[in-house]
Motif scaffolding. Structure first.
Motif, PDB file in Angstrom:
ATOM      1  N   GLY A  28     -23.739 -42.599  15.952  1.00 55.92           N
ATOM      2  CA  GLY A  28     -22.969 -41.306  15.649  1.00 55.92           C
ATOM      3  C   GLY A  28     -21.467 -41.337  15.855  1.00 55.92           C
ATOM      4  N   GLU A  29     -21.360 -42.706  16.415  1.00 55.54           N
ATOM      5  CA  GLU A  29     -19.814 -42.881  16.729  1.00 55.54           C
ATOM      6  C   GLU A  29     -18.933 -42.877  15.507  1.00 55.54           C
ATOM      7  OE1 GLU A  29     -17.995 -46.371  19.331  1.00 55.54           O
ATOM      8  OE2 GLU A  29     -18.156 -47.178  17.130  1.00 55.54           O
ATOM      9  N   LYS A  30     -17.810 -42.116  15.508  1.00 57.34           N
ATOM     10  CA  LYS A  30     -16.875 -41.892  14.628  1.00 57.34           C
ATOM     11  C   LYS A  30     -15.646 -42.634  14.852  1.00 57.34           C
ATOM     12  CE  LYS A  30     -18.635 -37.372  13.464  1.00 57.34           C
ATOM     13  NZ  LYS A  30     -18.515 -35.871  13.324  1.00 57.34           N
ATOM     14  N   VAL A  31     -14.909 -43.481  13.722  1.00 58.30           N
ATOM     15  CA  VAL A  31     -13.716 -44.036  13.825  1.00 58.30           C
ATOM     16  C   VAL A  31     -12.844 -43.637  12.398  1.00 58.30           C
ATOM     17  CG1 VAL A  31     -12.570 -46.245  13.676  1.00 58.30           C
ATOM     18  CG2 VAL A  31     -14.846 -46.093  14.671  1.00 58.30           C
ATOM     19  N   TYR A  45      -8.437 -47.183  12.893  1.00 62.10           N
ATOM     20  CA  TYR A  45      -7.043 -46.712  13.504  1.00 62.10           C
ATOM     21  C   TYR A  45      -7.438 -46.130  14.818  1.00 62.10           C
ATOM     22  CZ  TYR A  45      -2.684 -44.475  14.285  1.00 62.10           C
ATOM     23  OH  TYR A  45      -1.412 -44.042  14.905  1.00 62.10           O
ATOM     24  N   MET A  46      -8.215 -45.260  15.036  1.00 66.06           N
ATOM     25  CA  MET A  46      -8.660 -44.797  16.167  1.00 66.06           C
ATOM     26  C   MET A  46     -10.026 -44.227  16.378  1.00 66.06           C
ATOM     27  SD  MET A  46      -6.688 -40.969  16.029  1.00 66.06           S
ATOM     28  CE  MET A  46      -7.415 -40.289  17.461  1.00 66.06           C
ATOM     29  N   LEU A  47     -10.462 -44.126  17.641  1.00 64.29           N
ATOM     30  CA  LEU A  47     -11.869 -43.798  17.820  1.00 64.29           C
ATOM     31  C   LEU A  47     -11.821 -42.151  17.896  1.00 64.29           C
ATOM     32  CD1 LEU A  47     -14.971 -44.261  18.516  1.00 64.29           C
ATOM     33  CD2 LEU A  47     -14.021 -44.258  21.072  1.00 64.29           C
ATOM     34  N   ILE A  48     -12.701 -41.441  17.349  1.00 60.97           N
ATOM     35  CA  ILE A  48     -12.783 -39.989  17.122  1.00 60.97           C
ATOM     36  C   ILE A  48     -13.717 -39.524  18.260  1.00 60.97           C
ATOM     37  CG2 ILE A  48     -13.267 -38.047  16.017  1.00 60.97           C
ATOM     38  CD1 ILE A  48     -10.728 -39.679  15.039  1.00 60.97           C
ATOM     39  N   VAL A  63      -3.115 -34.637   6.192  1.00 62.83           N
ATOM     40  CA  VAL A  63      -4.232 -34.227   5.361  1.00 62.83           C
ATOM     41  C   VAL A  63      -5.247 -33.392   6.108  1.00 62.83           C
ATOM     42  CG1 VAL A  63      -4.330 -36.839   4.298  1.00 62.83           C
ATOM     43  CG2 VAL A  63      -5.719 -36.122   6.414  1.00 62.83           C
ATOM     44  N   GLN A  64      -6.230 -32.879   5.249  1.00 58.59           N
ATOM     45  CA  GLN A  64      -7.113 -31.877   5.457  1.00 58.59           C
ATOM     46  C   GLN A  64      -8.479 -32.626   5.985  1.00 58.59           C
ATOM     47  OE1 GLN A  64      -6.755 -28.534   6.210  1.00 58.59           O
ATOM     48  NE2 GLN A  64      -4.568 -29.012   5.571  1.00 58.59           N
ATOM     49  N   VAL A  65      -9.200 -32.209   6.842  1.00 60.70           N
ATOM     50  CA  VAL A  65     -10.404 -32.731   7.291  1.00 60.70           C
ATOM     51  C   VAL A  65     -11.314 -32.959   6.004  1.00 60.70           C
ATOM     52  CG1 VAL A  65     -12.608 -32.726   8.616  1.00 60.70           C
ATOM     53  CG2 VAL A  65     -10.297 -32.035   9.713  1.00 60.70           C
ATOM     54  N   ALA A  66     -11.412 -31.803   5.234  1.00 62.83           N
ATOM     55  CA  ALA A  66     -12.180 -31.827   3.930  1.00 62.83           C
ATOM     56  C   ALA A  66     -11.719 -32.984   2.835  1.00 62.83           C
ATOM     57  CB  ALA A  66     -12.169 -30.769   3.058  1.00 62.83           C
ATOM     58  N   ASP A  67     -10.555 -33.367   2.998  1.00 66.07           N
ATOM     59  CA  ASP A  67      -9.993 -34.581   2.191  1.00 66.07           C
ATOM     60  C   ASP A  67     -10.356 -35.956   2.685  1.00 66.07           C
ATOM     61  OD1 ASP A  67      -8.995 -32.419   0.625  1.00 66.07           O
ATOM     62  OD2 ASP A  67      -7.062 -32.570   1.709  1.00 66.07           O
ATOM     63  N   LEU A  68     -10.797 -35.966   3.939  1.00 67.85           N
ATOM     64  CA  LEU A  68     -10.885 -37.398   4.189  1.00 67.85           C
ATOM     65  C   LEU A  68     -12.290 -37.972   3.775  1.00 67.85           C
ATOM     66  CD1 LEU A  68     -10.963 -37.177   8.312  1.00 67.85           C
ATOM     67  CD2 LEU A  68      -9.295 -38.202   6.489  1.00 67.85           C
ATOM     68  N   LYS A  69     -12.289 -39.185   3.193  1.00 62.28           N
ATOM     69  CA  LYS A  69     -13.394 -39.798   2.713  1.00 62.28           C
ATOM     70  C   LYS A  69     -14.302 -40.173   3.749  1.00 62.28           C
ATOM     71  CE  LYS A  69     -14.915 -43.818  -0.213  1.00 62.28           C
ATOM     72  NZ  LYS A  69     -15.620 -43.144  -1.102  1.00 62.28           N
ATOM     73  N   LYS A  70     -15.607 -39.891   3.550  1.00 56.61           N
ATOM     74  CA  LYS A  70     -16.482 -40.158   4.495  1.00 56.61           C
ATOM     75  C   LYS A  70     -17.306 -41.561   4.196  1.00 56.61           C
ATOM     76  CE  LYS A  70     -16.136 -35.935   6.273  1.00 56.61           C
ATOM     77  NZ  LYS A  70     -14.936 -35.468   5.715  1.00 56.61           N
ATOM     78  N   ILE A  71     -17.519 -42.497   4.980  1.00 58.58           N
ATOM     79  CA  ILE A  71     -17.996 -43.753   5.099  1.00 58.58           C
ATOM     80  C   ILE A  71     -19.202 -43.817   6.108  1.00 58.58           C
ATOM     81  CG2 ILE A  71     -17.729 -46.131   5.104  1.00 58.58           C
ATOM     82  CD1 ILE A  71     -14.826 -45.870   4.849  1.00 58.58           C
ATOM     83  N   VAL A  72     -20.462 -44.294   5.793  1.00 60.14           N
ATOM     84  CA  VAL A  72     -21.430 -44.515   6.577  1.00 60.14           C
ATOM     85  C   VAL A  72     -21.850 -45.903   6.715  1.00 60.14           C
ATOM     86  CG1 VAL A  72     -23.865 -43.828   6.998  1.00 60.14           C
ATOM     87  CG2 VAL A  72     -22.503 -42.324   5.642  1.00 60.14           C
TER      88      VAL A  72
END
Length: 72
Positions: A28-31, A45-48, A63-72
């Motif tokens: 579940g780690e996000k970067v 770039y940075m750990l979330i 940018v808006q959170v909704a505009d971020l491309k999500k990668i799994v």
């Protein structure tokens, strides 16, 4: 040492890179980072650690959170 962090705008080439959020399925780690549009390679770039970190990244990239491309 100050408890207040200065907002630092993140400089990136919007024609060659796109802000993105990479999430690990297992942990579940996000970067947050950038995807190279030409190669598709993700650059960390940075750990979330929480919503505050995510908002800081978005504010600094403008940018808006909704505009971020999500990668799994």
């Amino acid at each position: 040492m100050s408890i207040f962090r200065k907002k630092k705008k993140i400089e990136y080439d919007s024609e060659k890179q796109k802000p993105a959020l990479k999430t690990s399925i297992c942990t579940g780690e996000k970067v947050a980072g950038f995807i190279d549009i030409d190669t598709g390679k993700f650059h960390d770039y940075m750990l979330i650690k929480g919503s505050q970190d995510l908002m800081e990244f978005c504010d600094n990239c403008n940018v808006q959170v909704a505009d971020l491309k999500k990668i799994v």
